[in-house]
Design a protein around this motif. Structure first.
Motif, mmCIF file in Angstrom:
data_model
loop_
_atom_site.group_PDB
_atom_site.id
_atom_site.type_symbol
_atom_site.label_atom_id
_atom_site.label_comp_id
_atom_site.label_asym_id
_atom_site.label_seq_id
_atom_site.Cartn_x
_atom_site.Cartn_y
_atom_site.Cartn_z
ATOM 1 N N LEU A 181 9.338 30.870 19.915
ATOM 2 C CA LEU A 181 8.820 31.393 18.651
ATOM 3 C C LEU A 181 8.596 32.904 18.721
ATOM 4 C CD1 LEU A 181 6.271 28.573 17.737
ATOM 5 C CD2 LEU A 181 8.556 28.945 16.792
ATOM 6 N N ILE A 182 8.074 33.386 19.854
ATOM 7 C CA ILE A 182 7.874 34.830 20.029
ATOM 8 C C ILE A 182 9.225 35.548 20.007
ATOM 9 C CG2 ILE A 182 7.119 36.607 21.644
ATOM 10 C CD1 ILE A 182 4.935 34.642 22.567
ATOM 11 N N ALA A 183 10.207 34.982 20.712
ATOM 12 C CA ALA A 183 11.537 35.591 20.746
ATOM 13 C C ALA A 183 12.169 35.587 19.363
ATOM 14 C CB ALA A 183 12.427 34.843 21.740
ATOM 15 N N TRP A 184 11.984 34.498 18.610
ATOM 16 C CA TRP A 184 12.527 34.443 17.246
ATOM 17 C C TRP A 184 11.918 35.550 16.385
ATOM 18 C CZ3 TRP A 184 10.241 34.011 12.496
ATOM 19 C CH2 TRP A 184 11.098 33.784 11.407
ATOM 20 N N PHE A 185 10.618 35.734 16.503
ATOM 21 C CA PHE A 185 9.953 36.780 15.721
ATOM 22 C C PHE A 185 10.482 38.157 16.094
ATOM 23 C CE2 PHE A 185 6.620 39.953 15.120
ATOM 24 C CZ PHE A 185 6.296 39.752 13.781
ATOM 25 N N ILE A 186 10.632 38.411 17.394
ATOM 26 C CA ILE A 186 11.110 39.724 17.846
ATOM 27 C C ILE A 186 12.528 39.989 17.336
ATOM 28 C CG2 ILE A 186 11.813 41.049 19.883
ATOM 29 C CD1 ILE A 186 9.490 39.706 21.385
ATOM 30 N N LEU A 187 13.390 38.993 17.434
ATOM 31 C CA LEU A 187 14.793 39.191 17.075
ATOM 32 C C LEU A 187 15.015 39.268 15.570
ATOM 33 C CD1 LEU A 187 16.556 36.855 19.658
ATOM 34 C CD2 LEU A 187 16.635 39.351 19.601
ATOM 35 N N ARG A 194 12.322 39.792 13.064
ATOM 36 C CA ARG A 194 11.325 40.466 12.245
ATOM 37 C C ARG A 194 10.929 41.841 12.775
ATOM 38 N NH1 ARG A 194 12.895 37.215 9.293
ATOM 39 N NH2 ARG A 194 11.771 35.633 8.099
ATOM 40 N N THR A 195 11.655 42.355 13.760
ATOM 41 C CA THR A 195 11.318 43.671 14.304
ATOM 42 C C THR A 195 12.561 44.552 14.363
ATOM 43 O OG1 THR A 195 11.729 43.111 16.640
ATOM 44 C CG2 THR A 195 9.528 42.631 15.757
ATOM 45 N N GLY A 235 14.558 43.911 17.548
ATOM 46 C CA GLY A 235 15.468 42.777 17.493
ATOM 47 C C GLY A 235 16.748 43.097 16.753
ATOM 48 N N ARG A 236 16.631 43.800 15.631
ATOM 49 C CA ARG A 236 17.819 44.158 14.862
ATOM 50 C C ARG A 236 18.734 45.089 15.647
ATOM 51 N NH1 ARG A 236 19.403 40.451 11.668
ATOM 52 N NH2 ARG A 236 17.689 39.614 10.422
ATOM 53 N N LEU A 237 18.137 45.966 16.451
ATOM 54 C CA LEU A 237 18.959 46.866 17.260
ATOM 55 C C LEU A 237 19.622 46.134 18.424
ATOM 56 C CD1 LEU A 237 16.764 50.084 17.241
ATOM 57 C CD2 LEU A 237 18.969 49.731 16.133
ATOM 58 N N ILE A 238 18.994 45.076 18.915
ATOM 59 C CA ILE A 238 19.644 44.233 19.931
ATOM 60 C C ILE A 238 20.932 43.646 19.355
ATOM 61 C CG2 ILE A 238 19.458 42.060 21.217
ATOM 62 C CD1 ILE A 238 17.930 44.293 22.540
ATOM 63 N N TYR A 239 20.842 43.112 18.137
ATOM 64 C CA TYR A 239 22.045 42.619 17.468
ATOM 65 C C TYR A 239 23.039 43.753 17.229
ATOM 66 C CZ TYR A 239 20.113 37.978 16.374
ATOM 67 O OH TYR A 239 19.616 36.699 16.459
ATOM 68 N N GLY A 240 22.521 44.914 16.814
ATOM 69 C CA GLY A 240 23.389 46.041 16.517
ATOM 70 C C GLY A 240 24.166 46.514 17.727
ATOM 71 N N ILE A 241 23.511 46.551 18.884
ATOM 72 C CA ILE A 241 24.189 46.985 20.111
ATOM 73 C C ILE A 241 25.311 46.016 20.455
ATOM 74 C CG2 ILE A 241 23.886 47.265 22.608
ATOM 75 C CD1 ILE A 241 21.049 48.322 21.979
ATOM 76 N N GLY A 242 25.056 44.722 20.266
ATOM 77 C CA GLY A 242 26.094 43.732 20.542
ATOM 78 C C GLY A 242 27.267 43.840 19.587
ATOM 79 N N ASN A 243 27.010 44.216 18.340
ATOM 80 C CA ASN A 243 28.073 44.342 17.342
ATOM 81 C C ASN A 243 28.847 45.645 17.481
ATOM 82 O OD1 ASN A 243 28.106 41.997 15.576
ATOM 83 N ND2 ASN A 243 26.012 42.558 15.027
#
Length: 291
Positions: free
Chosen positions: A186-192, A194-195, A198-206
């Motif tokens: 749940l904590i990881a879901w919130f970070i990825l 709602r923060t 988290g959005r930049l983690i996705y952005g780096i992968g993309n």
């Protein structure tokens, strides 16, 4: 009015929901199959065993999700978990401390050991732009050797009774260690989701270059992802010790493969930028039910 930046985000969110729904249906199908064709699958004791058995893999897979989302991989989590367990085991047997103090110190030592190993992986991978596969493979051997050295190749046991009780405790029939793992999800879901982090983690992968050109410190985000993976390895070590009442330098062999499998089964792309920690949770359940 929907802007050009909002539309892809909504499409991405819908795609994640569809992927998770498909994995959830596969899990339900497995449960129905085993419920019909096996005699004791739905026995409360068996359900409790499944929840207990998937706990460590779920914890490791949560951290692995962050690394795979940035397009990396961590082959060292099993060895790092063993090393963190040995460090905590040594701390747990130190004389001159009260029960609460020694348990707290040991838990902090396990987490610190895991985070340090994770940060080393991240710094070397990000600074020299080396493949994380190679770096973490090296850390796998280093952490395993360090665990054998610290423990003198011996299994450590005789932990405080209160710590052992935690490993077998239940809350309304649900293992407490599983609830700890669920809280991490749940904590990881919130970070990825709602923060900004988290959005930049996705952005780096993309598109790592686009994130860099936007002015974000890609280096530190990648280091943080590996640090989180090390953090979950340390927490996994604590759960491992509490469940088995030992810390062994040869623990965790092959755990990294199960964690990676849970993440990939859960729909996270190995190339990064796509996936969810809820899918990882469902992937860990599928592996646990099959086992």
């Amino acid at each position: 009015m929907v802007t050009q930046t909002e539309a892809p985000a909504r499409d991405f969110s819908m795609r994640s929901i569809i992927n998770s729904a498909g994995i959830g249906l596969a899990l339900i199908a497995l449960i129905l199959f085993f419920s019909v064709f096996t005699e004791h699958f739905l026995n409360p004791n068996n359900i409790t065993n499944i929840l207990t058995q998937i706990t460590i893999n779920m914890i490791l897979a949560v951290g692995m999700t962050f690394v795979i989302l940035i397009g990396g991989i961590d082959l060292s989590v099993g060895s790092v978990m063993a090393f963190a367990a040995v460090v905590a085991g040594k701390a747990m047997t130190l004389p001159g401390f009260g029960t609460f103090e020694v348990i707290l110190f040991a838990c902090l030592a396990a987490v610190a050991a895991g985070v340090i190993c994770g940060l080393i992986n991240g710094v070397i991978t990000a600074y020299w732009a080396l493949p994380s596969f190679i770096i973490t493979l090296g850390m796998l051997n280093i952490a395993r050797g360090a665990g054998l050295h610290v423990s003198e190749a011996k299994t450590i046991y005789s932990f405080p009774f209160a710590f052992e009780e935690f490993g077998s405790a239940q809350f309304f029939g649900i293992p407490v260690v599983f609830l700890v793992a669920l809280m991490l999800v749940l904590i990881a879901w919130f970070i990825l989701n709602r923060t900004v982090f988290g959005r930049l983690i996705y952005g780096i992968g993309n598109n790592e270059e686009a994130v860099r050109l936007a002015g974000h410190p890609v280096f530190w985000y990648k280091v943080a992802a590996f640090g989180i993976c090390g953090l979950t390895a340390g927490i996994g070590a604590i759960v491992y010790m509490a469940r088995l009442n030992i810390s062994s330098p040869i623990a965790g062999i092959g755990f990294e493969l199960n964690a990676i499998a849970a993440v990939i089964i859960g729909g996270t792309s190995l190339s990064g930028g796509r996936g969810s920690v809820i899918g990882t949770l469902l992937g860990a359940f599928i592996i646990g039910v099959l086992a």
